[in-house]
Design an enzyme around this catalytic site. Sequence first.
Site, PDB file in Angstrom:
ATOM      1  N   GLY A 249       0.784  -1.226   0.000  1.00 54.55           N
ATOM      2  CA  GLY A 249       0.000   0.000   0.000  1.00 54.55           C
ATOM      3  C   GLY A 249       0.812   1.271   0.000  1.00 54.55           C
ATOM      4  O   GLY A 249       0.280   2.359   0.219  1.00 54.55           O
ATOM      5  N   GLU A 291       4.344  -6.493   0.783  1.00 51.99           N
ATOM      6  CA  GLU A 291       3.796  -6.782  -0.536  1.00 51.99           C
ATOM      7  C   GLU A 291       3.680  -5.533  -1.403  1.00 51.99           C
ATOM      8  O   GLU A 291       2.573  -5.082  -1.712  1.00 51.99           O
ATOM      9  CB  GLU A 291       2.413  -7.423  -0.390  1.00 51.99           C
ATOM     10  CG  GLU A 291       2.429  -8.778   0.262  1.00 51.99           C
ATOM     11  CD  GLU A 291       1.029  -9.297   0.563  1.00 51.99           C
ATOM     12  OE1 GLU A 291       0.879 -10.515   0.693  1.00 51.99           O
ATOM     13  OE2 GLU A 291       0.096  -8.469   0.663  1.00 51.99           O
ATOM     14  N   PRO A 292       4.775  -4.946  -1.829  1.00 52.41           N
ATOM     15  CA  PRO A 292       4.672  -3.810  -2.745  1.00 52.41           C
ATOM     16  C   PRO A 292       4.210  -4.257  -4.121  1.00 52.41           C
ATOM     17  O   PRO A 292       4.651  -5.279  -4.649  1.00 52.41           O
ATOM     18  CB  PRO A 292       6.108  -3.266  -2.792  1.00 52.41           C
ATOM     19  CG  PRO A 292       6.962  -4.467  -2.498  1.00 52.41           C
ATOM     20  CD  PRO A 292       6.165  -5.307  -1.530  1.00 52.41           C
ATOM     21  N   GLY A 293       3.318  -3.504  -4.699  1.00 51.13           N
ATOM     22  CA  GLY A 293       2.856  -3.760  -6.060  1.00 51.13           C
ATOM     23  C   GLY A 293       2.900  -2.479  -6.847  1.00 51.13           C
ATOM     24  O   GLY A 293       3.760  -2.265  -7.708  1.00 51.13           O
ATOM     25  N   ARG A 294       1.982  -1.559  -6.513  1.00 52.38           N
ATOM     26  CA  ARG A 294       1.937  -0.253  -7.161  1.00 52.38           C
ATOM     27  C   ARG A 294       3.307   0.453  -7.102  1.00 52.38           C
ATOM     28  O   ARG A 294       3.754   1.052  -8.080  1.00 52.38           O
ATOM     29  CB  ARG A 294       0.889   0.605  -6.454  1.00 52.38           C
ATOM     30  CG  ARG A 294       0.686   2.005  -7.049  1.00 52.38           C
ATOM     31  CD  ARG A 294      -0.055   2.914  -6.071  1.00 52.38           C
ATOM     32  NE  ARG A 294      -1.231   2.295  -5.494  1.00 52.38           N
ATOM     33  CZ  ARG A 294      -2.467   2.475  -5.930  1.00 52.38           C
ATOM     34  NH1 ARG A 294      -2.698   3.273  -6.942  1.00 52.38           N
ATOM     35  NH2 ARG A 294      -3.478   1.874  -5.330  1.00 52.38           N
ATOM     36  N   ARG A 331      -9.430   3.916 -14.032  1.00 56.74           N
ATOM     37  CA  ARG A 331      -9.283   4.390 -12.653  1.00 56.74           C
ATOM     38  C   ARG A 331      -9.939   5.755 -12.419  1.00 56.74           C
ATOM     39  O   ARG A 331     -10.445   6.017 -11.333  1.00 56.74           O
ATOM     40  CB  ARG A 331      -7.809   4.437 -12.247  1.00 56.74           C
ATOM     41  CG  ARG A 331      -7.180   3.043 -12.130  1.00 56.74           C
ATOM     42  CD  ARG A 331      -5.749   3.096 -11.615  1.00 56.74           C
ATOM     43  NE  ARG A 331      -5.709   3.544 -10.230  1.00 56.74           N
ATOM     44  CZ  ARG A 331      -5.204   4.704  -9.831  1.00 56.74           C
ATOM     45  NH1 ARG A 331      -4.709   5.562 -10.725  1.00 56.74           N
ATOM     46  NH2 ARG A 331      -5.191   5.031  -8.550  1.00 56.74           N
ATOM     47  N   TYR A 335     -12.780   6.006  -9.523  1.00 55.17           N
ATOM     48  CA  TYR A 335     -12.643   6.799  -8.296  1.00 55.17           C
ATOM     49  C   TYR A 335     -11.837   8.078  -8.487  1.00 55.17           C
ATOM     50  O   TYR A 335     -11.101   8.501  -7.620  1.00 55.17           O
ATOM     51  CB  TYR A 335     -12.065   5.978  -7.139  1.00 55.17           C
ATOM     52  CG  TYR A 335     -10.999   4.963  -7.487  1.00 55.17           C
ATOM     53  CD1 TYR A 335      -9.692   5.333  -7.772  1.00 55.17           C
ATOM     54  CD2 TYR A 335     -11.312   3.612  -7.493  1.00 55.17           C
ATOM     55  CE1 TYR A 335      -8.727   4.392  -8.061  1.00 55.17           C
ATOM     56  CE2 TYR A 335     -10.356   2.653  -7.778  1.00 55.17           C
ATOM     57  CZ  TYR A 335      -9.058   3.045  -8.059  1.00 55.17           C
ATOM     58  OH  TYR A 335      -8.101   2.095  -8.363  1.00 55.17           O
ATOM     59  N   CYS A 362     -18.262   4.888 -25.896  1.00 53.85           N
ATOM     60  CA  CYS A 362     -19.604   5.475 -25.972  1.00 53.85           C
ATOM     61  C   CYS A 362     -20.172   5.564 -24.561  1.00 53.85           C
ATOM     62  O   CYS A 362     -21.085   4.829 -24.175  1.00 53.85           O
ATOM     63  CB  CYS A 362     -20.480   4.625 -26.882  1.00 53.85           C
ATOM     64  SG  CYS A 362     -22.033   5.413 -27.296  1.00 53.85           S
ATOM     65  N   TYR A 391      -2.334  -1.017 -12.146  1.00 59.07           N
ATOM     66  CA  TYR A 391      -3.801  -1.013 -12.220  1.00 59.07           C
ATOM     67  C   TYR A 391      -4.332  -0.333 -13.472  1.00 59.07           C
ATOM     68  O   TYR A 391      -5.415   0.234 -13.459  1.00 59.07           O
ATOM     69  CB  TYR A 391      -4.396  -0.371 -10.957  1.00 59.07           C
ATOM     70  CG  TYR A 391      -3.947  -1.067  -9.709  1.00 59.07           C
ATOM     71  CD1 TYR A 391      -4.402  -2.356  -9.425  1.00 59.07           C
ATOM     72  CD2 TYR A 391      -3.050  -0.470  -8.835  1.00 59.07           C
ATOM     73  CE1 TYR A 391      -3.968  -3.018  -8.294  1.00 59.07           C
ATOM     74  CE2 TYR A 391      -2.613  -1.126  -7.698  1.00 59.07           C
ATOM     75  CZ  TYR A 391      -3.076  -2.397  -7.436  1.00 59.07           C
ATOM     76  OH  TYR A 391      -2.634  -3.057  -6.312  1.00 59.07           O
TER      77      TYR A 391
END
Length: 432
Positions: A249, A291-294, A331, A335, A362, A391
Amino acid sequence: MLISDCLSCNDAGHLVISGCDTVDLARQYGTPLYVMSEDKIRETCRRYVSSFQTNYGGNGRPIYASKAFSCKEIYRIVLSEGLDVEVVSGGELYTALQAGVPASKIHFQGNNKSIGEIVYAVESGVGDIVVDHPSELMQIQRAAAENSTVASISFRIKPGIDAHTHDFIRTGQIDSKFGIDLISGEAMEAVRTALTMDHIVLKGLHCHIGSQILEKEPFVHAAEVMLDFYAQIRDELGVVFEHLNLGGGFGIKYRDEDLTIPYEEYMAAVSVAVHSKCKAKELPTPKIFIEPGRSIVGEAGITLYTVGSVKEIPGVRNYVTIDGGMFDNPRYALYQADYTCLIANKADQPADYIATIAGKCCESGDLIQEHTALQTPMEGDLLVVLSTGAYNYSMASNYNRNLKPACVMVSEGESRIVIKAETYEDLVRNDV
């Protein structure tokens, strides 16, 4: 304005990523196009690995949270840099195994794994199945018994921490679809149950408090809460676990004004809390996972588009249309995610044109950004959206039967395709 240190501007005024001119990339591969800097990805992986040596004497490991970006090549890269891999579906598990990731280095997350996914994980010998609910524990026990094996598991715990982030990406508080509740006693009961099972070995616990977090304190607090629980388990059940997974996160920079924290500072702050709490509770320091991802792939990626029409509505807004949209980056529609955009072939010019970036779907909500500053655009220009490595491809769809773009990996001025662009034939492959 350029956000990431893998980006620069050359003498032609063009945006460059890891030595590759984006204009040349668009000409060679077409648009829309995902572009990922292998150099940036590897640098970030090495920073995380190094931090474990500095803060824990190597007693632990980063795990790449591949929901951020999953393909065979990214698994090969992170594996070669010494990371484990986290997957959250049978499809990600299959991709990781196909890429050569040893099952022992895979951590299988997910809040509602299907029976088929559980059986697949057990049969494959996944090293850590992260159990999200007591009913899932029973399913894993049955699958392991039927395969005459013992499954290694951990529990995902809700520590009751509300990280300061968007409502849709908060995952550590009590009101969350993820995990087993700590405060109510549900987690302790799950631990008690797992310890009685002959086809289960419970090796540790896991928590994850949210995404795009730009503060250290929530991570520190989560570590303290989880280690208090470790001490309670030790005192009541006489069990000391092998590892503690503190999730990911860590926030990245999407705009110049984002106040990001160097990953080393997150790691150092959490390690102080871990060592202090373990000493106070007379606990052996568990192996620590994160757990790094982004944060591994986010700033390493950009997306290139060709500008179509520029629609100026006096006194209202200026629409700059592109040949992509919510089907390759949903994305903003989901949000209102912030991004930095610019005209890649005019990257050295002032961004003094206020525009709304509109996709080709459309759908009136098909926007990438609203009222954002750009260099003055013209039809045929190359628009780039920064920090799209996480993402974007992983959330892409075929809405309106649009094609998912290709992904190119770049390193030291060289480029290569790692995901082919879809074709119309791909669209109808499964139609009957």
